[in-house]
Scaffold this motif. Structure first.
Motif, PDB file in Angstrom:
ATOM      1  N   ASP A 146       0.575  -1.235   0.152  1.00 55.21           N
ATOM      2  CA  ASP A 146      -0.081   0.272  -0.129  1.00 55.21           C
ATOM      3  C   ASP A 146       0.769   1.026   0.090  1.00 55.21           C
ATOM      4  O   ASP A 146       0.869   2.356  -0.802  1.00 55.21           O
ATOM      5  N   ILE A 147       1.922   1.008   0.907  1.00 54.35           N
ATOM      6  CA  ILE A 147       2.758   2.674   0.605  1.00 54.35           C
ATOM      7  C   ILE A 147       3.634   2.283  -0.795  1.00 54.35           C
ATOM      8  O   ILE A 147       3.333   3.428  -0.821  1.00 54.35           O
ATOM      9  N   ILE A 148       4.123   1.454  -1.372  1.00 50.85           N
ATOM     10  CA  ILE A 148       4.507   1.942  -2.198  1.00 50.85           C
ATOM     11  C   ILE A 148       3.628   2.164  -3.404  1.00 50.85           C
ATOM     12  O   ILE A 148       3.696   2.495  -4.379  1.00 50.85           O
ATOM     13  N   HIS A 149       2.655   1.728  -3.432  1.00 52.19           N
ATOM     14  CA  HIS A 149       0.904   2.083  -4.250  1.00 52.19           C
ATOM     15  C   HIS A 149       0.851   3.710  -4.198  1.00 52.19           C
ATOM     16  O   HIS A 149       1.154   4.038  -5.196  1.00 52.19           O
ATOM     17  N   HIS A 150       1.173   3.840  -3.377  1.00 55.08           N
ATOM     18  CA  HIS A 150       0.786   5.235  -2.849  1.00 55.08           C
ATOM     19  C   HIS A 150       2.219   6.234  -3.762  1.00 55.08           C
ATOM     20  O   HIS A 150       2.134   7.237  -4.422  1.00 55.08           O
ATOM     21  N   GLN A 160       7.928   0.521 -11.869  1.00 59.23           N
ATOM     22  CA  GLN A 160       7.010  -0.525 -10.502  1.00 59.23           C
ATOM     23  C   GLN A 160       6.509  -1.584 -11.400  1.00 59.23           C
ATOM     24  O   GLN A 160       6.732  -1.673 -12.685  1.00 59.23           O
ATOM     25  N   ARG A 161       7.041  -3.145 -10.617  1.00 65.91           N
ATOM     26  CA  ARG A 161       6.454  -3.599 -11.312  1.00 65.91           C
ATOM     27  C   ARG A 161       5.739  -5.149 -10.157  1.00 65.91           C
ATOM     28  O   ARG A 161       6.166  -5.865 -10.444  1.00 65.91           O
ATOM     29  N   THR A 165       0.031  -2.526 -10.312  1.00 64.31           N
ATOM     30  CA  THR A 165      -0.038  -1.860 -11.064  1.00 64.31           C
ATOM     31  C   THR A 165      -0.667  -2.731 -12.555  1.00 64.31           C
ATOM     32  O   THR A 165       0.520  -1.547 -13.802  1.00 64.31           O
ATOM     33  N   CYS A 166      -0.040  -3.488 -12.374  1.00 62.64           N
ATOM     34  CA  CYS A 166       0.181  -4.606 -14.306  1.00 62.64           C
ATOM     35  C   CYS A 166      -1.379  -4.795 -14.557  1.00 62.64           C
ATOM     36  O   CYS A 166      -2.446  -4.806 -14.534  1.00 62.64           O
ATOM     37  N   MET A 201       2.897  -3.148 -17.448  1.00 56.34           N
ATOM     38  CA  MET A 201       1.817  -1.715 -17.065  1.00 56.34           C
ATOM     39  C   MET A 201       0.319  -1.136 -17.424  1.00 56.34           C
ATOM     40  O   MET A 201       0.561  -1.187 -18.853  1.00 56.34           O
ATOM     41  N   LYS A 202      -0.058  -1.032 -16.169  1.00 54.14           N
ATOM     42  CA  LYS A 202      -0.900  -0.516 -16.814  1.00 54.14           C
ATOM     43  C   LYS A 202      -1.336   1.296 -18.216  1.00 54.14           C
ATOM     44  O   LYS A 202      -0.081   2.010 -17.044  1.00 54.14           O
TER      45      LYS A 202
END
Ligand code: SF4
Length: 203
Positions: A146-150, A160-161, A165-166, A201-202
């Motif tokens: 969650d922290i990394i996503h933010h 990001q992999r 985010t995929c 990546m999206k």
């Protein structure tokens, strides 16, 4: 947030700030451990990081521009790092036929051996994590995701992999676990990936 996480009066009464300060201390430990490992092989920390990255990632990611994004550095700095690794006979360059300025970076045998040995520099960070029970590990992993996503959403981290985010990630719905559309499997929290070779990546 009105108070600094490093204001001790505030920090000592605030769990969130204690977590931030703890993460800062762990990042310091990464730097110290990486520095110790680098010194042993007369390399700089970024040279060691690049070697470890090259050991674990595929051709399309082993290029100067990708490494520059990965390590948040300029292409000029990464090119210098690569040049120095080449002079030490730890990497070779394979120039692309369609563009002679672009090349894939390969590890030499000596480069592979050093990358493999240095990649264990995190062992003292892994040790206490190994001792956690499964539920604590899963909760910790989810919180870190969650922290990394933010950090990614706000542009602090560019590369990001990870699953969230995929393009293949199908989020949980109606209480069901999320699914990976590519691997066609349910992603329980322990299956979520932080660095997936198949990540797309999206848009
Ligand atoms: S391809 Fe990889 S990153 Fe993407 S959802 Fe599946 S496991 Fe996650």
């Amino acid at each position: 947030m009105n108070e600094s996480d490093f204001n001790l009066k505030h920090q000592n009464q605030n769990t969130e700030s204690k977590i931030v300060a703890s993460l800062e201390r762990i990042s310091q430990a990464f730097r110290v451990l990486l520095w110790q490992e680098s010194k042993e092989y007369a390399l700089s920390p970024i040279q060691v990081q690049v070697l470890i990255f090259l050991l674990n990632h595929s051709n399309e990611k082993r290029k100067v521009s990708y490494l520059a994004d990965e390590f948040n550095m300029t292409k000029a700095t990464i090119s210098e790092t690569v040049k120095s690794l080449e002079q030490k006979n730890l990497i070779t360059k394979e120039y692309e036929p369609h563009d002679t300025r672009s090349y894939i970076i390969h590890l030499t045998q000596k480069g592979k051996e050093i990358a493999d040995k240095t990649s264990y520099f995190t062992r003292e960070i892994s040790a206490p994590i190994q001792n956690l029970d499964e539920e604590s590990k899963e909760n910790m992993l989810q919180s870190l995701f969650d922290i990394i996503h933010h950090l990614n959403k706000t542009g602090v981290i560019t590369i990001q992999r990870m699953c969230t985010t995929c393009v293949y990630f199908r989020p949980s719905a109606e209480g069901k676990e999320p699914v990976c559309g590519l691997l066609e499997k349910v992603l329980y929290s322990e299956d979520l990936r932080i660095d997936c070779p198949e990540h797309q990546m999206k848009a």
